[in-house]
Design an enzyme around this catalytic site. Structure first.
Site: not given
Length: 386
Positions: A91, A157, A191-193, A334
């Site tokens: 990250s 995925t 927090y979100s990707n 990260g």
């Protein structure tokens, strides 16, 4: 690439063959100038004893830099982790992505307070989402209310392309469908990707380039970061020299280490696909802090942080950390399969960048040791306060 009070936290599971290995975690290696940095070395040993097979910290104070290593970068070997070896930075990619978005704002091509739907109509919709209410700034600061999503190679995925790569649009659609909103836009921090996947799509729309090329041409090449790369979809190789990444658990004096699962970088893309070294990461954040990447207005926007935990905050792609010796350190953490990293820098020239070569799992995280290591590395050479 995940979160704990605004700091990353991830759980990635790999189904691979395993061998039980007994390793010594007492080996430590130092390459320093001046001080022996004994306090940081002790903190590093404590962190590594609860983290991966190896760990290293690269730090400096504006006039000198130094590297300490504990454990090993390759299991069954005495191979110290070095500051010029390639690692997957997870990250920390988000800071690079945020920089490009802010550059585009400087060019007048995007407004931070405009709804994302103005630029990507119909993308942030469905499952309770309304892209007309979520701004670009919300995405940069994780305040848009998007549910958290962390891909797990082979498990969580989206559908892949025939060649095994993933398109950003497919990842975004899968992530939005998998995680409904958790708050109204602007009301909370999650927090979100997914936020940064969407920002990757925005970069591609505005530049007409794949996001890996845009970041390379706008940030990596101008700063002359020789060992930093944003791999293209399909490029799974980790350049040499490299620190080997592992999965594993600790049970007393026995460790279970297995090579980290292989995955295509496009699965993490603009949220966590990049590769770098501890030296290059330190140089990047120092260049950012000194105004070599963004103009003063953009840098101030980026550094304006929302408090998300005790002594921690989150700006626009920048985390903040308040060391015990005073001041504010800024950078990012990260984590991806095989690696956990953190880089922080301060305005007076102090910095620290660290890595351990395992993604430490939920319930086993040495959070106290990590914080102590960051604090000691930043404060050991701190100017004396009156």
């Amino acid at each position: 690439m995940t979160t704990r009070n605004g700091t990353k936290l991830a759980s990635v599971i790999g189904a691979v063959c395993a061998t039980v290995l007994t390793l010594s975690s007492s080996a430590a290696h130092a390459a320093t100038a001046g001080s022996d940095h004994s306090g940081t070395l002790a903190a590093l040993k404590a962190f590594q004893a609860a983290a991966g097979p190896g760990a290293a910290v690269h730090a400096g104070n504006g006039s000198e830099s130094w590297t300490l290593s504990a454990g090993t970068g390759t299991i069954n070997a005495d191979r110290p982790v070095k500051a010029d070896e390639h690692i997957r930075i997870g990250s920390q990619t988000k800071t690079f992505t945020a920089v490009v978005v802010l550059q585009l704002a400087e060019e007048g091509r995007v407004s931070l307070d405009a709804p994302i739907d103005d630029y990507l109509p119909g993308v942030v919709t469905g499952n309770g989402y309304d892209g007309t209410r979520i701004t670009v700034r919300h995405l940069l600061q994780h305040t848009g209310g998007l549910g958290a999503y962390t891909p797990s190679p082979g498990l969580k995925t989206p559908p892949s392309n025939p060649d095994g790569t993933f398109s950003l649009s497919a990842v975004v659609r899968y992530a939005l469908d998998a995680s409904p909103p958790v708050s109204a836009p602007g009301e909370g921090f999650t927090y979100s990707n997914t936020d940064y996947y969407i920002l990757g799509m925005l970069i591609e729309k505005l530049t007409g380039q794949p996001v890996h090329k845009a970041v390379t041409e706008r940030v990596i090449e101008p700063l002359g970061l020789p060992h930093t790369l944003f791999p293209a979809p399909g490029d799974r190789a980790l350049p040499t020299p490299a620190v080997n990444g592992y999965h594993g658990v600790r049970v007393g004096s026995f460790y279970l280490w297995v090579p980290a699962v292989s995955y295509d970088p496009s699965l993490f893309s603009s949220a966590g696909a990049m590769i770098s070294t501890l030296e290059d990461l330190s140089a990047f954040y120092q260049a950012l802090a000194s105004g070599k990447v963004l103009n003063a207005k953009s840098l101030a926007e980026m550094r304006t942080a929302r408090q998300v935990g005790t002594g921690t905050g989150y700006g626009l792609g920048l985390q903040t950390f308040e060391p015990s010796c005073g001041g504010t350190a800024r950078g990012h953490s990260g984590g991806v399969p095989g690696y956990e990293t953190f880089t922080l820098t301060m305005d007076d020239g102090r910095y620290v960048s660290l890595v351990t070569n395992v993604l430490v799992q939920v319930g086993q995280r040495p959070d106290a040791q990590l914080r102590q290591l960051l604090d000691t590395a930043l404060c050991e050479d701190a100017p004396q306060r009156d």
